[in-house]
Design an enzyme around this catalytic site. Structure first.
Site, PDB file in Angstrom:
ATOM      1  CG  HIS A 118      -1.886   0.992   1.408  1.00 15.53           C
ATOM      2  ND1 HIS A 118      -1.614   2.287   1.769  1.00 15.53           N
ATOM      3  CD2 HIS A 118      -3.234   0.928   1.227  1.00 15.53           C
ATOM      4  CE1 HIS A 118      -2.746   2.972   1.808  1.00 15.53           C
ATOM      5  NE2 HIS A 118      -3.746   2.166   1.477  1.00 15.53           N
ATOM      6  CG  ASP A 195       0.843  -2.487   6.099  1.00 11.95           C
ATOM      7  OD1 ASP A 195      -0.069  -2.573   6.949  1.00 11.95           O
ATOM      8  OD2 ASP A 195       0.735  -1.829   5.049  1.00 11.95           O
ATOM      9  CD  GLN A 198      -6.600  -4.769   3.822  1.00 13.41           C
ATOM     10  OE1 GLN A 198      -7.527  -5.493   4.190  1.00 13.41           O
ATOM     11  NE2 GLN A 198      -6.794  -3.519   3.462  1.00 13.41           N
ATOM     12  CE  LYS A 221      -7.148  -0.363   6.106  1.00 12.84           C
ATOM     13  NZ  LYS A 221      -7.808   0.016   4.852  1.00 12.84           N
ATOM     14  CB  CYS A 360      -3.614   3.293  -1.695  1.00 11.94           C
ATOM     15  SG  CYS A 360      -4.884   4.498  -1.386  1.00 11.94           S
TER      16      CYS A 360
HETATM   17  C1  LIG Z   1      -2.107  -2.961   3.508  1.00 11.66           C
HETATM   18  C2  LIG Z   1      -2.479  -1.594   4.000  1.00 11.66           C
HETATM   19  N1  LIG Z   1      -1.553  -0.840   4.604  1.00 11.66           N
HETATM   20  C3  LIG Z   1      -1.828   0.372   5.087  1.00 11.66           C
HETATM   21  C4  LIG Z   1      -3.077   0.940   4.964  1.00 11.66           C
HETATM   22  C5  LIG Z   1      -3.315   2.317   5.484  1.00 11.66           C
HETATM   23  O1  LIG Z   1      -4.254   2.331   6.494  1.00 11.66           O
HETATM   24  P1  LIG Z   1      -4.835   3.701   7.056  1.00 11.66           P
HETATM   25  O2  LIG Z   1      -5.303   4.487   5.867  1.00 11.66           O
HETATM   26  O3  LIG Z   1      -5.943   3.279   7.930  1.00 11.66           O
HETATM   27  O4  LIG Z   1      -3.742   4.390   7.780  1.00 11.66           O
HETATM   28  C6  LIG Z   1      -4.079   0.208   4.327  1.00 11.66           C
HETATM   29  C7  LIG Z   1      -5.416   0.802   4.150  1.00 11.66           C
HETATM   30  O5  LIG Z   1      -6.035   0.736   3.127  1.00 11.66           O
HETATM   31  C8  LIG Z   1      -3.773  -1.095   3.837  1.00 11.66           C
HETATM   32  O6  LIG Z   1      -4.702  -1.819   3.229  1.00 11.66           O
END
Ligand SMILES: Cc1ncc(COP(=O)(O)O)c(C=O)c1O
Lengths: 408, 143
Positions: A118, A195, A198, A221, A360
């Site tokens: 992401h 990270d 997910q 999430k 993203c």
């Molecule tokens: C794999 C992953 N990392 C990071 C994020 C970023 O999360 P947040 O926007 O809640 O900070 C997301 C959110 O879509 C994600 O799917």
């Protein structure tokens, strides 16, 4: 026995049955107990935390710290290793800045990220690497978006000092071999930032069993409110790292010349924290813990399979990802000859919510040779009927865009 | 008509299918435009004699709305003076923003897009790009 039918009534937006909500990778719906816990905080014990000793403030502080403890237990760590942030994005920025400012990565060093990230686990590293003249290596995926352990170790053996990677990709739902990766990294004394945005909502993550040095995730999430997330780290490294943000709460003693910093985790929590968020997230974790989790995971896996098989049988649909059990809860696809925005708009008119766009994750989509896709993502309250309604609507898309068939 | 039918009116779909203005133009001026939120891209080509637009075309990938809108626009701009084109574009952009109802018949097909705020940007992407290109050409000419 777990059944989605038994929990749907807990979610006001799901309960109405008006919408087939399939955008859970973006954010999940909230159960009433989470919503109520936030109301209760403001109605009954709102006060600033860690500042005063009147009883209201003590109650707020106690609940805030109890929330931390709940989340610590959930991840199998001690509570002073839980740092509250705004979300995964802020957690990753926090650890990245602290690592660079603390000199753990220095000019000439190497680190790596994967192409499946992401943007929030890609751009901070890319930008800081540029600023500090650290070389950023990329771990590539296969054409299907998976990364076998060998691809990770190959890059590890190029002499990197840190690896930041996702446990589960948000664009394709591919679960990476994160246990093996963290083990291989530790053997080589490479720091890992996992990270879990997910991963955490779908897999029971025990930080020290996985052996990552840092884990980041977002509350929203996993049924929690927005604006709250967690960075969990290894204590010895957290103690060494300098703070990333300065302000109130994170200090020990301040004089005109010098400041000493507070102990963990407060050193990394400058300013008034998101108390309602922490309390709401703890409630969400409690909710998740009270569900027969293995059955819930199996349920989501079987829905994923149903969705994958159903999509594969529609001739004008193209699916991305490995399509087997390495793929969990998320399916990315396109209708041939049609832009994903039009597909999503059409599905919206059929009361089905999916995401369309680049999710993203532009490097990953570019790697697959596409610019955008539709993404359907499932969670524990989704049903077979939700999946079937999506499939039926897609089959009928030709009634609105007749050239879809001709494009074949 | 359902909301969806209003969005994807037949005329709009026809312009989407009409590829007569799609493709690069040799020896022309061009400009790229991008919709950051969705990644849609359009490149606009214009051939002019310093006063009038002789030919216009576009390339790019995008949704039905953005492609249909680029297609109509290229069709309408041909033969117009730079100033007429500029006014037409500004008129369409105000129409899409809801600032005016006064718009030519062909462009009324975009009326239905207005109820989908996230799609208005799709409809105006090519037009914003054309506006920048035309203003550029006019500025160069002025010097
Ligand atoms: C794999 C992953 N990392 C990071 C994020 C970023 O999360 P947040 O926007 O809640 O900070 C997301 C959110 O879509 C994600 O799917």
């Amino acid at each position: 026995m777990f059944s989605p039918e038994n929990i749907r009534d807990d979610f006001p937006i799901i309960k109405t049955g008006e919408l087939v909500y399939l955008d859970n990778a973006a954010t999940t719906q909230k159960p009433s107990c989470v919503i109520n816990s936030i109301c209760e905080y403001y109605e009954k014990y709102n006060a600033n935390v860690h500042r005063s000793n009147y009883s209201l403030a003590e109650k707020a502080t106690e609940n805030y710290e109890r929330a931390r403890k709940k989340i610590a237990n959930f991840l199998g760590v001690e509570e002073d290793r839980i740092i509250f942030t705004r979300g995964a994005t802020e957690a990753i920025n926090l650890v990245a800045y602290s690592i660079f400012l603390g000199g753990l990565l220095q000019p000439g060093d190497k680190m790596a990220v994967t192409i499946a990230e992401h943007h929030s686990n890609f751009v901070p590293w890319q930008q800081l690497c540029k600023k500090f003249e650290v070389e950023m290596r990329i771990v590539d995926t296969t054409d299907e978006g998976y990364i076998p352990i060998e691809s990770f170790t190959e890059v590890m053996d190029e002499g990197i000092k840190l690896l930041a990677f996702t446990g589960m990709s948000n664009s394709l739902g591919v679960v990476m071999p994160y246990h093996e990766v963290c083990k291989a990294a530790r053997e080589r004394e490479i720091l890992t930032v996992l990270d879990g945005a997910q991963l955490v909502p779908h897999h029971r993550v025990k930080v020290d069993e996985i052996g990552c040095d840092f884990l980041a995730f977002s509350g929203h999430k996993i049924l929690g409110p927005m604006g709250i997330g967690v960075l969990c780290g290894r204590r010895d490294i957290l103690e060494k790292l300098p703070p990333f943000m300065y302000g109130g709460e994170m200090i020990d003693k301040v004089t005109i010349e010098e400041t000493t910093f507070n102990v963990l985790p407060y050193k990394f929590e400058a300013g008034t924290p998101n108390v309602e968020g922490a309390i709401g997230l703890a409630k969400a974790i409690e909710y998740v813990e009270n569900i027969e989790w293995n059955d819930a995971v199996k349920h989501v896996m079987s829905l994923t399979k149903r969705l994958l098989e159903g999509l594969a049988s529609i001739e004008f649909v193209e699916i991305y990802g490995p399509g087997d059990d390495r793929q969990h809860s998320i399916v990315s696809f396109n209708v041939k000859g049609l832009h994903p925005h039009d597909v999503a708009q059409y599905l919206s008119s059929r009361k089905i919510a999916v995401r369309s766009g680049h999710h993203c994750a532009q490097p990953q989509l570019r790697r697959l040779g596409i610019k955008a896709s539709c993404r359907a993502s499932l969670y524990i309250y989704n049903t077979k009927d939700d999946v079937d309604r999506l499939l039926r609507a897609l089959e009928e898309i030709v009634t609105v865009f007749p050239w879809v068939m001709r494009n074949e | 008509m359902s909301n969806l039918d209003e969005l994807y009116r037949d005329m709009l779909l026809e312009f989407y299918m009409d590829t007569s203005h799609k493709g690069e133009l040799k020896e022309s001026e061009h400009r790229e435009g991008k919709n950051i939120s969705c990644g849609d891209e359009v490149t606009l080509y214009m051939k002019h004699d310093g006063d009038r637009i002789i030919k216009a075309s576009f390339t790019g990938d995008g949704c039905v709305v953005s492609q249909a809108s680029a297609s109509v626009m290229a069709h309408l701009l041909e033969g117009k003076t730079l100033e007429e084109a500029r006014r037409l574009i500004l008129n369409f952009i105000s129409f899409m923003k809801g600032d005016t109802e006064d718009i030519s018949e062909e462009l009324k097909i975009f009326e239905g897009v207005k109820q989908f705020p996230s799609r208005v940007k799709c409809a105006t992407l090519a037009w914003h790009t054309a506006l920048e290109l035309i203003e550029d050409i006019m500025k160069k000419k002025g010097n």
